[in-house]
Design a protein around this motif. Structure first.
Motif, PDB file in Angstrom:
ATOM      1  N   ASP A   1      -2.874  -4.399   1.720  1.00 20.42           N
ATOM      2  CA  ASP A   1      -2.342  -4.960   0.480  1.00 20.42           C
ATOM      3  C   ASP A   1      -3.361  -5.849  -0.223  1.00 20.42           C
ATOM      4  O   ASP A   1      -3.625  -5.707  -1.417  1.00 20.42           O
TER       5      ASP A   1
ATOM      6  N   GLU B   1      -7.069  -3.704  -0.566  1.00 17.04           N
ATOM      7  CA  GLU B   1      -7.052  -2.513  -1.414  1.00 17.04           C
ATOM      8  C   GLU B   1      -6.440  -2.764  -2.787  1.00 17.04           C
ATOM      9  O   GLU B   1      -6.827  -2.126  -3.771  1.00 17.04           O
ATOM     10  N   HIS B   2      -5.487  -3.694  -2.868  1.00 21.68           N
ATOM     11  CA  HIS B   2      -4.752  -3.871  -4.107  1.00 21.68           C
ATOM     12  C   HIS B   2      -4.743  -5.308  -4.641  1.00 21.68           C
ATOM     13  O   HIS B   2      -4.253  -5.560  -5.733  1.00 21.68           O
TER      14      HIS B   2
ATOM     15  N   SER C   1       0.838  -1.202   0.000  1.00 19.52           N
ATOM     16  CA  SER C   1       0.000   0.000   0.000  1.00 19.52           C
ATOM     17  C   SER C   1       0.872   1.251   0.000  1.00 19.52           C
ATOM     18  O   SER C   1       0.578   2.235  -0.686  1.00 19.52           O
TER      19      SER C   1
ATOM     20  N   PHE D   1      -7.488   3.866  -0.317  1.00 14.87           N
ATOM     21  CA  PHE D   1      -6.742   4.311  -1.486  1.00 14.87           C
ATOM     22  C   PHE D   1      -7.541   5.291  -2.335  1.00 14.87           C
ATOM     23  O   PHE D   1      -6.988   6.268  -2.851  1.00 14.87           O
TER      24      PHE D   1
ATOM     25  N   MET E   1       2.478   1.545  -3.463  1.00 11.18           N
ATOM     26  CA  MET E   1       1.493   1.989  -4.454  1.00 11.18           C
ATOM     27  C   MET E   1       1.160   3.472  -4.285  1.00 11.18           C
ATOM     28  O   MET E   1       1.005   4.204  -5.272  1.00 11.18           O
TER      29      MET E   1
END
Length: 454
Positions: free
Chosen positions: A443, A446-447, A79, A170, A82
């Motif tokens: 992590d 969100e991604h 995170s 995010f 990113m």
């Protein structure tokens, strides 16, 4: 007859040639004179600022990404990476589109536009009017200066990430950080470096004490307070970093990149750059050792993270002063800064119980404030020149008061803008992640990725 005709024509041509030469000579001489007045590109300065731009970019990717990424827990490292990568992309686009024009254009001031007190203008939006041959200070291409300053615009919002690490959404972060760069960084860059009122007042900020570090550090504090503590945050029980090696690597990139940050800010490969290089390194080395000693005395162990944090504090504090202080100033700034920053991190933060996760405020905010004020103490004409500034240590108390005013203006401006932006974004998109997301890690949720797959 033929001979006479040919001879006559020859003389006529000769006379015509002489006449043309007489007519053209003044214009040729004028062109030569104007060409002599035109500045010539300095290839040495240009090469150095190109190199400095690369060094400053190294501070964000991979510097900040590794430094902050190593300090968070394993479940949140991506995170941070990113968030840093997003900043590099979006700020670069905004800078070219209108950020550079807002910060360094002078059209509003020249036309008497009342907005000149906030931004420079729009005449250089999308680099309008800047060609391959357009030169700026230091006789370098303006395109090189554009890119050099772009790297400063990138690193500044990246510093804020440490305050709200491991708990920000995010999508909300994207909107907040984009608006923050536009409304906080661009105007501040104009005020201090682009001919704005702080520059006209005589404030010294060689490479970003107010524009970069106070601006980011104060915003970090406001964000940390308003976003709230992490769920498992306990005063006196710091959360263990997941990769200290990453922290060291990030610090190394920051230390290396800072030479471009500071030594490049004079826009020339000269003695001033050499001095900025020297005092940056000395202050950083002094700060790293000082923090290590304090850590050893207070916590019984000299830690790698402590030494790295001290080095960053030294880098921050010497930044505004690098163009005006000598070795004495570098040593003093390198000793004073880690003492105050350590106190803020180890005593003040636990006392007031705010969760500045990676000490963005304690190191960058406080370090920037100390450096900005001490510039008004240790600035010397030995470095700034006979007509340059000098600090209170050398009898000029006026400069110290100017530095204090500039510091207070930066603090208030950053705090107000951040508070307003937080309220707007949090009430519309939301900034804090859900409890389950925070527990299991940003992590994955969100991604959709994990940094370490076993």
């Amino acid at each position: 007859m033929d001979t006479y005709t040919k001879g006559g024509r020859c003389w006529m041509r000769y006379a015509a040639a002489i006449l043309m030469l007489l007519i053209s000579t003044p214009s040729l001489l004028a062109q030569e004179a104007s060409g002599a007045d035109m500045p010539a590109l300095d290839s040495g300065n240009t090469a150095w600022i190109l190199t400095s731009s690369i060094l400053v970019l190294l501070m964000s990717i991979p510097g900040i990404a590794l430094f902050y990424g190593g300090l968070v827990r394993q479940k949140n490292v991506l995170s941070v990476i990113m968030q840093t990568l997003f900043i590099v992309g979006v700020v670069s686009i905004l800078w070219i589109a209108f950020g550079y024009s807002w910060a360094f254009d002078t059209s509003f001031a020249e036309s008497g536009n009342p907005l000149a007190c906030v931004i420079g203008g729009f005449d250089k939006a999308f680099l309008h009017g800047i060609t391959l041959d357009t030169l700026t200070a230091g006789n370098i291409p303006e395109l090189v200066f554009v890119m050099f300053q772009c790297m400063f615009a990138i690193i500044t919002p990246a510093l804020i990430l440490g305050a709200f690490a491991e708990r920000i959404k995010f999508s909300g972060y994207i909107v907040f950080i984009t608006l923050w760069v536009i409304l906080a960084y661009f105007p501040m860059a104009h005020w201090v470096w682009g001919g704005g009122f702080l520059q006209q007042m005589g404030a010294i900020d060689f490479a970003g004490g107010t524009v970069v570090h106070i601006n980011a550090g104060i915003s970090a504090l406001i964000m940390a307070i308003m976003l709230g503590k992490r769920m498992d945050y306990k005063v006196g029980h710091p959360i263990t970093p997941h990769n200290v090696t990453f922290v060291f690597m990030g610090t190394s990139f920051l230390w290396l990149g800072w030479f471009g940050f500071n030594a490049g800010s004079g826009l020339a490969a000269d003695g001033l750059a050499a001095n900025a290089f020297l005092v940056t390194h000395v202050a950083t080395a002094m700060a790293a050792i000082t923090w290590m000693v304090i850590d050893w005395l207070c916590n019984k162990k000299p830690t790698t993270i402590g030494a790295c944090t001290g080095a960053v504090a030294g880098l921050v504090a010497i930044t505004p002063a690098a163009g005006t202080v000598d070795l004495l100033g570098a040593f003093c700034i390198g000793i004073i800064t880690p003492i105050v920053c350590f106190f803020m991190v180890a005593a003040v933060k636990p006392k007031f119980k705010y969760d500045d996760a990676l000490d963005a405020f304690g190191v960058h905010g406080i370090g920037g404030i100390i450096g900005s004020i001490l510039t008004g103490v240790f600035a010397t004409r030995f470095i700034s020149g006979e007509d340059g500034v000098q600090g209170a240590l050398y009898g000029d108390w006026h400069q110290l008061w100017v530095q204090i005013v500039a510091t207070v203006v930066s603090i208030v401006f950053s705090a107000v803008i951040t508070f307003i932006l937080f309220k707007i974004v949090d009430s519309t998109i939301g900034l804090r992640v859900d409890k389950r997301v925070e527990e299991e890690g940003l992590d994955i949720y969100e991604h959709g990725e994990s940094a370490y797959n076993h």
